[in-house]
Design a protein around this motif. Sequence first.
Motif, PDB file in Angstrom:
ATOM      1  N   LEU A  29      -0.489  -5.793  -8.714  1.00  0.00           N
ATOM      2  CA  LEU A  29      -0.182  -6.277  -7.370  1.00  0.00           C
ATOM      3  C   LEU A  29       1.274  -6.706  -7.246  1.00  0.00           C
ATOM      4  O   LEU A  29       1.912  -6.499  -6.214  1.00  0.00           O
ATOM      5  CB  LEU A  29      -1.112  -7.434  -7.006  1.00  0.00           C
ATOM      6  N   CYS A  30       1.808  -7.304  -8.298  1.00  0.00           N
ATOM      7  CA  CYS A  30       3.220  -7.699  -8.255  1.00  0.00           C
ATOM      8  C   CYS A  30       4.138  -6.484  -8.231  1.00  0.00           C
ATOM      9  O   CYS A  30       5.221  -6.509  -7.623  1.00  0.00           O
ATOM     10  CB  CYS A  30       3.546  -8.585  -9.454  1.00  0.00           C
ATOM     11  N   ALA A  31       3.702  -5.386  -8.860  1.00  0.00           N
ATOM     12  CA  ALA A  31       4.538  -4.178  -8.937  1.00  0.00           C
ATOM     13  C   ALA A  31       4.749  -3.523  -7.583  1.00  0.00           C
ATOM     14  O   ALA A  31       5.686  -2.734  -7.418  1.00  0.00           O
ATOM     15  CB  ALA A  31       3.903  -3.174  -9.908  1.00  0.00           C
ATOM     16  N   VAL A  32       3.920  -3.831  -6.568  1.00  0.00           N
ATOM     17  CA  VAL A  32       4.106  -3.215  -5.249  1.00  0.00           C
ATOM     18  C   VAL A  32       5.424  -3.659  -4.620  1.00  0.00           C
ATOM     19  O   VAL A  32       5.918  -3.017  -3.688  1.00  0.00           O
ATOM     20  CB  VAL A  32       2.922  -3.527  -4.293  1.00  0.00           C
ATOM     21  N   LEU A  33       6.004  -4.759  -5.143  1.00  0.00           N
ATOM     22  CA  LEU A  33       7.267  -5.261  -4.606  1.00  0.00           C
ATOM     23  C   LEU A  33       8.456  -4.403  -5.026  1.00  0.00           C
ATOM     24  O   LEU A  33       9.563  -4.573  -4.504  1.00  0.00           O
ATOM     25  CB  LEU A  33       7.495  -6.700  -5.081  1.00  0.00           C
ATOM     26  N   LEU A  34       8.253  -3.465  -5.947  1.00  0.00           N
ATOM     27  CA  LEU A  34       9.359  -2.668  -6.480  1.00  0.00           C
ATOM     28  C   LEU A  34       9.766  -1.503  -5.578  1.00  0.00           C
ATOM     29  O   LEU A  34      10.775  -0.853  -5.846  1.00  0.00           O
ATOM     30  CB  LEU A  34       8.982  -2.125  -7.866  1.00  0.00           C
ATOM     31  N   THR A  35       8.993  -1.230  -4.545  1.00  0.00           N
ATOM     32  CA  THR A  35       9.294  -0.097  -3.674  1.00  0.00           C
ATOM     33  C   THR A  35       9.027  -0.440  -2.224  1.00  0.00           C
ATOM     34  O   THR A  35       8.164  -1.277  -1.920  1.00  0.00           O
ATOM     35  CB  THR A  35       8.459   1.140  -4.081  1.00  0.00           C
ATOM     36  N   SER A  36       9.744   0.231  -1.335  1.00  0.00           N
ATOM     37  CA  SER A  36       9.483   0.065   0.100  1.00  0.00           C
ATOM     38  C   SER A  36       8.422   1.046   0.579  1.00  0.00           C
ATOM     39  O   SER A  36       7.975   0.971   1.725  1.00  0.00           O
ATOM     40  CB  SER A  36      10.777   0.265   0.900  1.00  0.00           C
ATOM     41  N   ASP A  37       8.002   1.965  -0.294  1.00  0.00           N
ATOM     42  CA  ASP A  37       6.969   2.941   0.066  1.00  0.00           C
ATOM     43  C   ASP A  37       5.577   2.321  -0.036  1.00  0.00           C
ATOM     44  O   ASP A  37       5.386   1.265  -0.650  1.00  0.00           O
ATOM     45  CB  ASP A  37       7.038   4.159  -0.857  1.00  0.00           C
ATOM     46  N   GLU A  38       4.608   3.018   0.522  1.00  0.00           N
ATOM     47  CA  GLU A  38       3.218   2.545   0.476  1.00  0.00           C
ATOM     48  C   GLU A  38       2.632   2.744  -0.924  1.00  0.00           C
ATOM     49  O   GLU A  38       2.805   3.782  -1.554  1.00  0.00           O
ATOM     50  CB  GLU A  38       2.364   3.294   1.500  1.00  0.00           C
ATOM     51  N   VAL A  39       1.926   1.738  -1.395  1.00  0.00           N
ATOM     52  CA  VAL A  39       1.211   1.796  -2.664  1.00  0.00           C
ATOM     53  C   VAL A  39      -0.260   1.509  -2.389  1.00  0.00           C
ATOM     54  O   VAL A  39      -0.587   0.501  -1.750  1.00  0.00           O
ATOM     55  CB  VAL A  39       1.770   0.769  -3.673  1.00  0.00           C
ATOM     56  N   VAL A  40      -1.144   2.365  -2.870  1.00  0.00           N
ATOM     57  CA  VAL A  40      -2.589   2.183  -2.701  1.00  0.00           C
ATOM     58  C   VAL A  40      -3.194   1.818  -4.056  1.00  0.00           C
ATOM     59  O   VAL A  40      -2.950   2.501  -5.056  1.00  0.00           O
ATOM     60  CB  VAL A  40      -3.254   3.456  -2.145  1.00  0.00           C
ATOM     61  N   ILE A  41      -3.954   0.738  -4.069  1.00  0.00           N
ATOM     62  CA  ILE A  41      -4.585   0.276  -5.306  1.00  0.00           C
ATOM     63  C   ILE A  41      -6.094   0.202  -5.088  1.00  0.00           C
ATOM     64  O   ILE A  41      -6.561  -0.382  -4.107  1.00  0.00           O
ATOM     65  CB  ILE A  41      -4.047  -1.096  -5.738  1.00  0.00           C
ATOM     66  N   ASN A  42      -6.828   0.785  -6.030  1.00  0.00           N
ATOM     67  CA  ASN A  42      -8.290   0.818  -5.959  1.00  0.00           C
ATOM     68  C   ASN A  42      -8.906  -0.023  -7.070  1.00  0.00           C
ATOM     69  O   ASN A  42      -8.286  -0.264  -8.100  1.00  0.00           O
ATOM     70  CB  ASN A  42      -8.785   2.259  -6.069  1.00  0.00           C
ATOM     71  N   ASN A  43     -10.141  -0.439  -6.831  1.00  0.00           N
ATOM     72  CA  ASN A  43     -10.927  -1.237  -7.791  1.00  0.00           C
ATOM     73  C   ASN A  43     -10.330  -2.624  -8.009  1.00  0.00           C
ATOM     74  O   ASN A  43     -10.376  -3.166  -9.106  1.00  0.00           O
ATOM     75  CB  ASN A  43     -11.068  -0.507  -9.130  1.00  0.00           C
ATOM     76  N   ILE A  44      -9.784  -3.217  -6.954  1.00  0.00           N
ATOM     77  CA  ILE A  44      -9.276  -4.589  -7.023  1.00  0.00           C
ATOM     78  C   ILE A  44     -10.467  -5.551  -6.980  1.00  0.00           C
ATOM     79  O   ILE A  44     -11.297  -5.473  -6.074  1.00  0.00           O
ATOM     80  CB  ILE A  44      -8.332  -4.888  -5.848  1.00  0.00           C
ATOM     81  N   PRO A  45     -10.586  -6.459  -7.944  1.00  0.00           N
ATOM     82  CA  PRO A  45     -11.717  -7.389  -7.922  1.00  0.00           C
ATOM     83  C   PRO A  45     -11.574  -8.434  -6.821  1.00  0.00           C
ATOM     84  O   PRO A  45     -10.461  -8.908  -6.546  1.00  0.00           O
ATOM     85  CB  PRO A  45     -11.659  -8.040  -9.313  1.00  0.00           C
ATOM     86  N   ASP A  46     -12.686  -8.774  -6.199  1.00  0.00           N
ATOM     87  CA  ASP A  46     -12.708  -9.772  -5.130  1.00  0.00           C
ATOM     88  C   ASP A  46     -12.958 -11.140  -5.754  1.00  0.00           C
ATOM     89  O   ASP A  46     -14.074 -11.672  -5.726  1.00  0.00           O
ATOM     90  CB  ASP A  46     -13.809  -9.416  -4.119  1.00  0.00           C
ATOM     91  N   ILE A  47     -11.906 -11.719  -6.345  1.00  0.00           N
ATOM     92  CA  ILE A  47     -12.007 -13.002  -7.032  1.00  0.00           C
ATOM     93  C   ILE A  47     -10.873 -13.909  -6.561  1.00  0.00           C
ATOM     94  O   ILE A  47      -9.877 -13.450  -6.007  1.00  0.00           O
ATOM     95  CB  ILE A  47     -11.951 -12.827  -8.567  1.00  0.00           C
ATOM     96  N   LEU A  48     -11.031 -15.205  -6.806  1.00  0.00           N
ATOM     97  CA  LEU A  48     -10.111 -16.183  -6.238  1.00  0.00           C
ATOM     98  C   LEU A  48      -8.663 -15.951  -6.651  1.00  0.00           C
ATOM     99  O   LEU A  48      -7.758 -15.961  -5.816  1.00  0.00           O
ATOM    100  CB  LEU A  48     -10.545 -17.597  -6.635  1.00  0.00           C
ATOM    101  N   ASP A  49      -8.419 -15.755  -7.957  1.00  0.00           N
ATOM    102  CA  ASP A  49      -7.034 -15.618  -8.409  1.00  0.00           C
ATOM    103  C   ASP A  49      -6.352 -14.407  -7.783  1.00  0.00           C
ATOM    104  O   ASP A  49      -5.184 -14.474  -7.386  1.00  0.00           O
ATOM    105  CB  ASP A  49      -6.983 -15.517  -9.939  1.00  0.00           C
TER     106      ASP A  49
END
Length: 437
Positions: A29-49
């Motif tokens: 999730l932090c790595a999405v800050l490295l580009t201005s392009d769209e990044v799609v991430i799958n299988n993200i856990p739905d947890i508090l942190d």
Amino acid sequence: MGTFQIEGGQQLSGEIQPQGAKNEALQILCAVLLTSDEVVINNIPDILDVNKLIQLLENLGVKIKKLGKGSYSFKSDDLNLDYLSSEQFKKDGSGLRGSIMIVGPLLARFGKGFIPKPGGDKIGRRRLDTHFEGFIKLGAKFRYNKEERFYGVEAPNGLKGDFMLLEEASVTGTANIVMAAVLAEGTTTIYNAACEPYLQQLCTMLNSMGAKISGVGSNLLTIEGVESLKGCEHRILPDMVEIGSWIGMAAMTKSEITIKNVRWDMLGIIPTTFRKLGITIERREDDIFIPAHTNGYEVQSFIDGSIMNISDAPWPGFTPDLLSILLVVATQARGSVLIHQKMFESRLFFVDKLIDMGAKIILCDPHRATVIGHDFQSQLKATTMTSPDIRAGISLLIAALSAKGTSTIHNIEQIDRGYENIDERLKAIGAIIERVA
């Protein structure tokens, strides 16, 4: 403060699907800050942190769209960097240790990064020196406001690649440095780099975005800096710590459980280590099958007959996040085992709760505990407990599921930080557990 009430002694049965890996998600999730392009991430856990970090990114100006269960798109093309100096950011960042990993991407792309001293589990000292020493080697200037407990790094003239030998193979430290180095000028070499599957996944994702990282999976990474990165689509691994939790739960409750789609090739020595406690683990394609241990399980001995000693170590050693699970499972084993927690000095302090439940444990010092198993001749007794951190919390929950009577666990927000919708998932395989507000 939320509470679980658990009626123990139930035999469970069925299939359980592990969630996406928490520790990988925080890096990715932090790595999405490295580009201005769209990044799609799958299988993200739905947890508090993870949800806290997603909210922090949104507050920073990342455009976020939910595409489906566990799937999101992120676009960091118009960030609000003023947020980094706000009181809200100090509050958001200090409540989540994983927020430290936004510093590397921000430093690489914008020449500056800030973070309040982050929170997380109370499991002893977890220094941030590795992160900032790496940034300094790349040419950044470091400052720390002691009164406000606020860290900052700046590189107005950009970063330059360099050779560095890390003092410790820190997973988050390596991830942070890698994310800074991918946009640095020249070549960066990181020796004694962490090589956990989560870090391998991060490097694979960055390479798909146009980075040039070699040595992935080893402790020697070479990074040739590039001018910019593009968007990508990435899928997070199943959580190996959750997989280990379900293995331990199945053994302790004498249950027949199938853990689905575990990515065996990324589990390392986790199955082998549980087998040392006598637990039967069968590989069925990409699933793990745990039969009901109706006759219990017996701890192995070393070749010379000495007591089994299980300890944690950086990957490919055994992950420290599962030692507490092994300790709980050992309380009902046939035989004895020494659990040696080398990497953190406070993670074994939850054993007093297990002793209250009737477990035979000798806490030798903050790092070592000897467990004398009951061989199911004496069932653990239900009690009232408070979860001190994520991993101790799930261990106490497993103990409660195997215990006789009704147990109460307070401060379950700690468990929710790392385990998605755990009460409903356990109910689906026969557990009697209720969430009490």
